[in-house]
Write an enzyme that holds these catalytic residues in place. Structure first.
Site, PDB file in Angstrom:
ATOM      1  N   ARG A   5      -1.642  -2.374 -18.774  1.00 10.03           N
ATOM      2  CA  ARG A   5      -2.935  -1.687 -18.803  1.00 10.03           C
ATOM      3  C   ARG A   5      -2.939  -0.580 -17.743  1.00 10.03           C
ATOM      4  O   ARG A   5      -2.765  -0.853 -16.557  1.00 10.03           O
ATOM      5  CB  ARG A   5      -3.996  -2.738 -18.485  1.00 10.03           C
ATOM      6  CG  ARG A   5      -5.421  -2.390 -18.672  1.00 10.03           C
ATOM      7  CD  ARG A   5      -6.226  -3.649 -18.927  1.00 10.03           C
ATOM      8  NE  ARG A   5      -5.861  -4.136 -20.251  1.00 10.03           N
ATOM      9  CZ  ARG A   5      -6.298  -3.568 -21.384  1.00 10.03           C
ATOM     10  NH1 ARG A   5      -7.144  -2.554 -21.353  1.00 10.03           N
ATOM     11  NH2 ARG A   5      -5.894  -4.030 -22.546  1.00 10.03           N
ATOM     12  N   ASP A  30      -5.829  14.323 -25.319  1.00 13.46           N
ATOM     13  CA  ASP A  30      -5.997  12.918 -24.936  1.00 13.46           C
ATOM     14  C   ASP A  30      -5.258  12.068 -25.970  1.00 13.46           C
ATOM     15  O   ASP A  30      -5.766  11.819 -27.064  1.00 13.46           O
ATOM     16  CB  ASP A  30      -7.486  12.579 -24.884  1.00 13.46           C
ATOM     17  CG  ASP A  30      -7.735  11.152 -24.415  1.00 13.46           C
ATOM     18  OD1 ASP A  30      -6.781  10.346 -24.429  1.00 13.46           O
ATOM     19  OD2 ASP A  30      -8.883  10.843 -24.053  1.00 13.46           O
ATOM     20  N   LYS A  84      -1.831   0.945 -25.096  1.00 11.12           N
ATOM     21  CA  LYS A  84      -2.182   0.916 -26.530  1.00 11.12           C
ATOM     22  C   LYS A  84      -0.869   0.953 -27.329  1.00 11.12           C
ATOM     23  O   LYS A  84      -0.066   0.040 -27.172  1.00 11.12           O
ATOM     24  CB  LYS A  84      -3.158   2.048 -26.840  1.00 11.12           C
ATOM     25  CG  LYS A  84      -4.487   1.882 -26.064  1.00 11.12           C
ATOM     26  CD  LYS A  84      -5.526   2.947 -26.357  1.00 11.12           C
ATOM     27  CE  LYS A  84      -6.774   2.726 -25.496  1.00 11.12           C
ATOM     28  NZ  LYS A  84      -7.781   3.805 -25.670  1.00 11.12           N
ATOM     29  N   TYR A  94       0.856  -1.197   0.000  1.00 10.24           N
ATOM     30  CA  TYR A  94       0.000   0.000   0.000  1.00 10.24           C
ATOM     31  C   TYR A  94       0.879   1.229   0.000  1.00 10.24           C
ATOM     32  O   TYR A  94       1.803   1.338   0.811  1.00 10.24           O
ATOM     33  CB  TYR A  94      -0.903   0.025   1.245  1.00 10.24           C
ATOM     34  CG  TYR A  94      -2.356   0.029   0.842  1.00 10.24           C
ATOM     35  CD1 TYR A  94      -2.870   1.118   0.140  1.00 10.24           C
ATOM     36  CD2 TYR A  94      -3.193  -1.044   1.105  1.00 10.24           C
ATOM     37  CE1 TYR A  94      -4.194   1.116  -0.283  1.00 10.24           C
ATOM     38  CE2 TYR A  94      -4.507  -1.048   0.684  1.00 10.24           C
ATOM     39  CZ  TYR A  94      -5.008   0.039  -0.013  1.00 10.24           C
ATOM     40  OH  TYR A  94      -6.297   0.047  -0.438  1.00 10.24           O
ATOM     41  N   GLU A 143      -0.419   4.819  -0.616  1.00  9.91           N
ATOM     42  CA  GLU A 143      -1.205   6.037  -0.859  1.00  9.91           C
ATOM     43  C   GLU A 143      -0.322   7.255  -0.697  1.00  9.91           C
ATOM     44  O   GLU A 143       0.446   7.354   0.271  1.00  9.91           O
ATOM     45  CB  GLU A 143      -2.371   6.115   0.129  1.00  9.91           C
ATOM     46  CG  GLU A 143      -3.477   5.122  -0.182  1.00  9.91           C
ATOM     47  CD  GLU A 143      -4.517   5.058   0.922  1.00  9.91           C
ATOM     48  OE1 GLU A 143      -4.142   5.165   2.100  1.00  9.91           O
ATOM     49  OE2 GLU A 143      -5.704   4.890   0.596  1.00  9.91           O
ATOM     50  N   THR A 154      -3.145   6.405 -22.242  1.00  7.43           N
ATOM     51  CA  THR A 154      -3.092   5.053 -21.696  1.00  7.43           C
ATOM     52  C   THR A 154      -1.688   4.529 -21.949  1.00  7.43           C
ATOM     53  O   THR A 154      -1.008   4.959 -22.879  1.00  7.43           O
ATOM     54  CB  THR A 154      -4.084   4.106 -22.392  1.00  7.43           C
ATOM     55  OG1 THR A 154      -3.720   4.021 -23.780  1.00  7.43           O
ATOM     56  CG2 THR A 154      -5.513   4.600 -22.279  1.00  7.43           C
TER      57      THR A 154
HETATM   58  C1  LIG Z   1      -8.819   4.190 -24.783  1.00  4.66           C
HETATM   59  C2  LIG Z   1      -9.114   5.618 -24.586  1.00  4.66           C
HETATM   60  C3  LIG Z   1      -9.378   6.136 -23.299  1.00  4.66           C
HETATM   61  C4  LIG Z   1      -9.643   5.283 -22.100  1.00  4.66           C
HETATM   62  O1  LIG Z   1      -8.696   4.423 -21.707  1.00  4.66           O
HETATM   63  P1  LIG Z   1      -9.098   3.247 -20.647  1.00  4.66           P
HETATM   64  O2  LIG Z   1      -7.776   2.778 -20.176  1.00  4.66           O
HETATM   65  O3  LIG Z   1      -9.892   2.260 -21.426  1.00  4.66           O
HETATM   66  O4  LIG Z   1      -9.898   3.875 -19.572  1.00  4.66           O
HETATM   67  C5  LIG Z   1      -9.532   7.509 -23.178  1.00  4.66           C
HETATM   68  N1  LIG Z   1      -9.445   8.316 -24.236  1.00  4.66           N
HETATM   69  C6  LIG Z   1      -9.221   7.850 -25.482  1.00  4.66           C
HETATM   70  C7  LIG Z   1      -9.126   8.817 -26.606  1.00  4.66           C
HETATM   71  C8  LIG Z   1      -9.061   6.489 -25.688  1.00  4.66           C
HETATM   72  O5  LIG Z   1      -8.864   6.043 -26.940  1.00  4.66           O
END
Ligand SMILES: *Cc1c(COP(=O)(O)O)cnc(C)c1O
Length: 432
Positions: free
Chosen positions: A248, A207, A242, A58, A60, A239
């Site tokens: 993840r 994003d 990807k 833990y 935090e 993320t």
């Molecule tokens: C995949 C994605 C997310 C979310 O990611 P998670 O890990 O699934 O929560 C947010 N924004 C965009 C543009 C994405 O493609």
């Protein structure tokens, strides 16, 4: 599959039921084609860190400021991840604790906005993400999202409509403009977004969930900076699983000024204890992404996507925006077969061992559940070592499986060819 490195003796003896499910999934991942644009195969080093003893702790808080004892080593782990990430994005500030991309976005909204504040983001039916204001998502319920779109079809069409963004910004005076998308094949440069934001006094969040790996490798512009080297986005969320090919999870980088408020919004504002095993795996992935081979990998990802797009076009498919600059392709099925919906196509391809997802295309006449499009990505296939020649083969498999979708023996034949191809290009977890 019992010789797979993925399930050790303990899991096999203590929980054979679960162990055999993991075996089945191992087989699925290695004998079918993974074309989902948001997926990839991590290295074994990333998987080992994820499965490490760090899951027991833990922690935090943040390095040097923890609520519990015993975090001396954890602090070094998290600091290593932060320092590597800052280097990767040339970022003054970074946070590696978000459990996911959605949590990274939530933390930024929670830090920078008040409920009901206005945010400008890409329309969901034109490539935006659920967390960009979908009515079924917290974002759409807590904040007032207004959506900009893409330009009409045609030469250079179906790309971000900056004039539309500008008009809407003048009209709605957003506090935040969100750039970035989940189903958009082209590069988004931050320059024009920054200009528009400055004119209306808005902040910019980029994003980069999909393109973080491309950015890290320098094959996509870093949205923290404009092309002339000025300040681009205030913050960039993404993320790590990807194109970045890590575990993840999520992360945020940014300029110094919003750092501490976002740190506090994420913890204690929004999340509890961080997943330090995952953070360690992020550190491994960031180190991998700092290597010259990672750039070669991402260059191949983009070359593969272009070859795949060309080959699909030759098979009679229309590519939204006419092609791709990234790892991602959005296919309009209407020219190939007006009767064929994304839903039926996705199901037929599944039977042929080709894993992808249906997706709305701009101006889609069908609902989000049915759709007229398919989304593909080349990140996972490229990790297995596939190149342009294999992309052309895969495009042919797709066209055949969809043309002959009513003929089960033809679909089965494609599935056998898919499996033969996959066995020649095993994922990292099966490489000797
Ligand atoms: C995949 C994605 C997310 C979310 O990611 P998670 O890990 O699934 O929560 C947010 N924004 C965009 C543009 C994405 O493609």
């Amino acid at each position: 599959m019992s010789d797979s490195t993925l399930v050790g003796g303990h899991l096999r003896s203590d929980d054979p039921e679960l162990a055999s499910l993991i075996d089945e999934e191992t087989k699925r991942q290695s004998t079918t084609l993974q074309l989902i644009a948001s997926e990839n195969f991590t290295s074994l080093a990333v998987m080992e860190a994820t499965a490490s003893v760090l899951t027991n702790k833990y922690s935090e808080g943040y390095p040097g400021k923890r609520y519990y004892g015993g975090n001396q080593i954890i602090d070094k782990v998290e600091t290593l991840a932060i320092e590597r990430l800052k280097r990767l994005f040339n970022a003054p500030w970074a946070n590696v604790q978000p459990h996911s991309g959605a949590n990274a976005n939530a933390a930024v909204y929670f830090a920078l906005l008040k409920p009901q504040d206005t945010v400008l983001a890409m329309r969901l039916d034109q490539g935006g993400h659920l967390t960009h204001g979908s009515p079924v998502n917290f974002s759409g319920q807590l904040y007032n999202f207004v959506g900009y779109g893409v330009t009409d079809k045609g030469d250079g069409g179906e790309t971000i409509n900056f004039d539309n963004m500008y008009e809407l910004a003048l009209k709605h005076r957003p506090k935040l403009i969100v750039a970035g998308a989940t189903a958009y094949p082209r590069v988004i440069t931050v320059d024009r977004v920054r200009e528009i934001a400055d004119e209306v006094g808005a902040m910019v969040m980029f994003d980069a969930a999909h393109v973080a790996g491309l950015i890290a490798a320098g094959v996509y512009p870093n949205p923290l900076y404009t092309s002339s080297g000025g300040k681009g986005a205030d913050v960039v969320t993404f993320t790590t699983h990807k194109t970045l090919r890590g575990p993840r999870g999520g992360a945020i980088v940014g300029h110094e000024e919003h750092g501490s408020v976002i740190d506090r919004a994420l913890f204690p504002g929004f999340q509890g204890g961080p997943l330090e095993n995952t953070i360690a795996a992020k550190a491994v992935a960031f180190l991998e992404a700092l290597q010259p081979e990672f750039r070669l990998y991402q260059e191949q990802v983009v070359r593969n996507a272009r070859a795949f797009a060309d080959a699909l076009e030759r098979q009679g498919f229309r590519l939204v925006s006419g092609g791709t600059d990234t790892h991602l392709l959005l296919v309009d099925l209407q020219s190939f077969d007006p009767e064929l919906s994304g839903k039926v196509a996705q199901e037929a391809l599944d039977r042929a061992g080709i894993t992808c997802n249906r997706n709305q295309i701009p101006g889609d006449p069908r609902s989000p559940f049915v759709t007229s499009g398919l989304r593909f990505g080349t990140a996972a296939m490229t990790t297995t070592g596939m190149e342009e020649e294999q992309m052309r083969q895969v495009a042919e498999f797709i066209a055949t499986a969809l043309r002959k979708r009513e003929d089960e023996s033809e679909v089965t034949r494609v599935r056998a060819e898919v499996e033969a191809l996959c066995l020649k290009f095993p994922p990292p977890f099966l490489k000797k």
